[in-house]
Design a protein around this motif. Structure first.
Motif, short mmCIF file in Angstrom:
data_model
loop_
_atom_site.label_atom_id
_atom_site.label_comp_id
_atom_site.label_asym_id
_atom_site.label_seq_id
_atom_site.Cartn_x
_atom_site.Cartn_y
_atom_site.Cartn_z
N ALA A 274 45.67 11.30 -10.92
CA ALA A 274 45.89 10.48 -12.10
C ALA A 274 44.59 9.81 -12.53
CB ALA A 274 46.96 9.42 -11.82
N MET A 275 43.76 9.39 -11.58
CA MET A 275 42.47 8.80 -11.91
C MET A 275 41.57 9.80 -12.62
SD MET A 275 41.59 6.50 -8.54
CE MET A 275 42.45 4.95 -8.23
N THR A 276 41.55 11.04 -12.13
CA THR A 276 40.71 12.07 -12.76
C THR A 276 41.09 12.27 -14.22
OG1 THR A 276 40.47 13.22 -10.63
CG2 THR A 276 39.95 14.47 -12.62
N VAL A 277 42.39 12.36 -14.48
CA VAL A 277 42.86 12.53 -15.86
C VAL A 277 42.49 11.32 -16.70
CG1 VAL A 277 44.92 12.73 -17.30
CG2 VAL A 277 44.75 14.06 -15.19
N ASN A 278 42.75 10.16 -16.18
CA ASN A 278 42.52 8.92 -16.92
C ASN A 278 41.04 8.74 -17.29
OD1 ASN A 278 44.19 6.35 -17.62
ND2 ASN A 278 42.29 5.55 -16.81
N PHE A 279 40.17 8.94 -16.32
CA PHE A 279 38.74 8.73 -16.56
C PHE A 279 38.17 9.80 -17.50
CE2 PHE A 279 38.64 6.96 -11.95
CZ PHE A 279 39.39 5.87 -12.35
N SER A 280 38.73 11.00 -17.44
CA SER A 280 38.28 12.06 -18.34
C SER A 280 38.60 11.71 -19.79
CB SER A 280 38.95 13.39 -17.97
OG SER A 280 38.58 13.81 -16.67
N TYR A 313 44.41 -0.53 -14.35
CA TYR A 313 44.95 -1.71 -13.68
C TYR A 313 46.30 -1.44 -13.02
CZ TYR A 313 41.09 -4.18 -15.73
OH TYR A 313 39.82 -4.57 -16.05
N SER A 314 46.82 -0.24 -13.21
CA SER A 314 47.97 0.21 -12.43
C SER A 314 47.52 1.15 -11.33
CB SER A 314 48.97 0.95 -13.33
OG SER A 314 49.44 0.14 -14.36
N LEU A 315 46.54 1.99 -11.64
CA LEU A 315 46.09 3.00 -10.69
C LEU A 315 45.46 2.39 -9.45
CD1 LEU A 315 44.50 5.56 -13.19
CD2 LEU A 315 46.69 5.76 -12.02
N PHE A 316 44.61 1.38 -9.64
CA PHE A 316 43.88 0.85 -8.49
C PHE A 316 44.73 0.01 -7.54
CE2 PHE A 316 40.26 2.17 -11.06
CZ PHE A 316 39.45 2.74 -10.09
N PRO A 317 45.63 -0.87 -8.01
CA PRO A 317 46.46 -1.58 -7.03
C PRO A 317 47.40 -0.63 -6.28
CG PRO A 317 47.10 -2.17 -9.28
CD PRO A 317 45.81 -1.42 -9.36
N ALA A 318 47.93 0.38 -6.98
CA ALA A 318 48.80 1.35 -6.31
C ALA A 318 48.00 2.14 -5.27
CB ALA A 318 49.42 2.30 -7.34
N ALA A 319 46.76 2.49 -5.61
CA ALA A 319 45.90 3.21 -4.66
C ALA A 319 45.54 2.33 -3.47
CB ALA A 319 44.64 3.69 -5.37
N ALA A 322 48.35 2.49 -1.10
CA ALA A 322 48.45 3.81 -0.48
C ALA A 322 47.40 3.99 0.61
CB ALA A 322 48.30 4.90 -1.54
N TYR A 323 46.20 3.48 0.41
CA TYR A 323 45.12 3.68 1.36
C TYR A 323 45.02 2.60 2.42
CZ TYR A 323 43.23 7.63 -1.25
OH TYR A 323 43.07 8.85 -1.84
N PHE A 324 45.39 1.36 2.07
CA PHE A 324 45.14 0.25 2.99
C PHE A 324 46.40 -0.44 3.48
CE2 PHE A 324 41.62 -0.05 -0.32
CZ PHE A 324 40.84 0.92 0.31
N GLY A 325 47.57 -0.10 2.93
CA GLY A 325 48.82 -0.66 3.41
C GLY A 325 49.20 -1.98 2.75
N ASP A 326 50.38 -2.50 3.14
CA ASP A 326 50.93 -3.72 2.57
C ASP A 326 50.28 -4.99 3.11
OD1 ASP A 326 52.92 -2.72 0.78
OD2 ASP A 326 54.12 -2.16 2.51
N ASN A 327 49.93 -4.96 4.39
CA ASN A 327 49.37 -6.17 5.01
C ASN A 327 48.07 -6.55 4.31
OD1 ASN A 327 51.43 -6.36 6.86
ND2 ASN A 327 50.33 -5.28 8.48
N ASN A 328 47.96 -7.83 3.98
CA ASN A 328 46.76 -8.35 3.33
C ASN A 328 46.46 -7.64 2.01
OD1 ASN A 328 46.08 -10.21 5.48
ND2 ASN A 328 45.43 -8.42 6.65
N PHE A 329 47.50 -7.23 1.29
CA PHE A 329 47.27 -6.54 0.03
C PHE A 329 46.46 -7.40 -0.94
CE2 PHE A 329 48.57 -5.89 -4.41
CZ PHE A 329 48.08 -4.61 -4.60
N GLY A 330 46.77 -8.69 -0.99
CA GLY A 330 46.04 -9.57 -1.90
C GLY A 330 44.55 -9.54 -1.62
N LEU A 331 44.17 -9.61 -0.34
CA LEU A 331 42.76 -9.58 0.03
C LEU A 331 42.16 -8.20 -0.21
CD1 LEU A 331 40.26 -10.85 1.34
CD2 LEU A 331 41.18 -10.16 3.56
N ASN A 332 42.87 -7.14 0.20
CA ASN A 332 42.34 -5.79 0.06
C ASN A 332 42.07 -5.42 -1.39
OD1 ASN A 332 42.54 -5.47 2.82
ND2 ASN A 332 44.51 -4.42 2.73
N TYR A 333 43.06 -5.70 -2.26
CA TYR A 333 42.85 -5.39 -3.67
C TYR A 333 41.79 -6.31 -4.27
CZ TYR A 333 43.80 -4.55 -8.60
OH TYR A 333 43.67 -4.25 -9.94
N GLY A 334 41.73 -7.54 -3.77
CA GLY A 334 40.70 -8.46 -4.22
C GLY A 334 39.31 -7.94 -3.92
#
Length: 404
Positions: A274-280, A313-319, A322-334
């Motif tokens: 989805a990122m590839t399509v979006n950025f293209s 702004y939907s793609l990156f928090p969802a990613a 997916a890559y880093f898990g639920d724990n500390n999501f606020g910090l990870n996405y930050g």
């Protein structure tokens, strides 16, 4: 029939983002500052640049705070900071004070809100729906400028200081009220001190996906930030169209639509594809914008850019989940979101380039190059399942596998 609690939280978060999304109407304030107070284009861009830098750093701090104390008090504090940024700035209508006061306070306040509402809403839903949910919540920011741009246009006719004062009061009251509707599911609230000590809070730095995502976020967010800062001037210079607030609202409309649309697309295709399509799409539209000399052609390019830009702004928090898990999501996405701080300097650069060349042609070519590089980087973003195998011995093994 009672609405599911998760959707109540998501809609409340959407409302909070709607109010805080007045930042997307900055080009309306900036245009008035240049016309009536004699600010240069670069001076009018400076508060937005300071705001983005503080916003990016604040996301890390606010993300950690909301992980510890929960979303509701963090959002309330954010609403007060956002309101104060406008109210205090209304008494200082010169470039440096406004840049420092508005930029710092609004950046910190928006970080508190944005770092809290998306994680809170996503915790109510399974992984297969989180892209869509993230899109709905952040869609409030995109919807905001549809209303806020004309609203700001009406207010600034009575003076920018008056507009700031009204906006400040509205932010404090509205965000504080909506924050009371935000909560997390039982058992997934704020982390205890023991949890904080037993969790590897910075494990993302051992995952190569973090660095790829950071660079992509930096390169692509520069486009939207530049448009949010200069769109009113862009349409006036490039298409001789004086009603820039209408173009700002159009950009915001498609920005809002793009957020849930991209979230849904990423649930179907996977985050990387989805990122590839979006950025293209962003790359192609930026090149088209260079040759858009009429209001109609520019409106088309701005609309599609808004659609694609909102999607990130939907793609990156969802990613990030997916890559880093639920724990500390606020910090990870930050931590991922700090990339926007680097991108936030480009609107200032764009202002200087305009002051030198009296057009935005070079600006659009540079942005197209940024997005093209992001397309290439997205091809190196391996799917989460593969990434987890490469990170043996870390907490990443606990993450639920997501589709590539």
């Amino acid at each position: 029939m009672k609405l599911y609690k998760g959707w109540q939280v998501a809609l409340a978060g959407m409302g909070i983002n709607f109010l805080a999304g007045i930042s997307y109407a900055w080009s309306i304030f900036a245009g008035e500052l240049t016309r009536t107070l004699g600010w240069s284009q670069a001076q009018a861009a400076l508060p937005y640049t300071v705001f983005i830098a503080c916003y990016a750093v604040g996301m890390v701090i606010a993300g950690g705070i909301q992980d510890r104390i929960g979303p509701r008090p963090t959002i309330t504090a954010g609403g007060i900071l956002i309101g104060a940024s406008f109210i205090i700035s209304s008494f200082f209508m010169t470039p440096l004070p406004v840049a420092i006061i508005w930029g710092f306070l609004f950046g910190a306040g928006l970080a508190c809100c944005f770092a809290s509402v998306t994680p809170a809403a996503m915790k109510w839903f399974p992984a297969a729906k989180r892209g869509l949910v993230a899109g709905v919540v952040v869609g409030g920011i995109g919807l905001s400028a549809i209303v806020m741009a004309p609203f700001a246009h009406i207010l600034v006719r009575r003076g920018v200081a008056f507009a700031f004062l009204i906006c400040g009061v509205l932010m404090i009251v509205g965000i504080s009220m909506l924050s009371r509707l935000v909560s997390v599911p039982s058992g997934s609230g704020a982390l205890s001190d023991a949890d904080m000590q037993n969790t590897d809070r910075y494990m993302v730095f051992r995952n190569r996906a973090f660095y790829i995502m950071w660079l992509m976020f930096c390169l692509t967010s520069a486009t939207g930030l530049t448009l949010a800062t200069h769109l009113d001037s862009i349409v006036r210079v490039q298409a001789s169209f004086e009603k820039g607030y209408l173009m700002v609202a159009l950009f915001a409309l498609f920005n809002a639509v793009g957020r849930p649309a991209a979230g849904y697309l990423s649930d179907l295709l996977g985050r990387g594809r989805a990122m590839t399509v979006n950025f293209s799409v962003m790359t192609v539209m930026l090149l088209i914008t260079v040759y858009s000399g009429t209001a109609l052609s520019l409106a088309f390019a701005v609309s599609v850019l808004g659609l694609a830009y909102g999607g990130i702004y939907s793609l990156f928090p969802a990613a990030a989940v997916a890559y880093f898990g639920d724990n500390n999501f606020g910090l990870n996405y930050g931590l991922v979101f700090t990339a926007i701080g680097a991108a936030g300097f480009f609107p200032l650069v764009a202002g200087y380039l305009f002051d030198i060349h009296a057009n935005f042609t070079l600006v659009f070519f540079l942005l197209a190059g940024f997005c093209a590089l992001a397309v290439l980087l997205s091809l190196f973003l391996k799917n989460p399942a593969y990434a987890l195998k490469q990170e043996s011995g870390t907490p990443l093994k606990r993450i639920v596998q997501a589709r590539p």
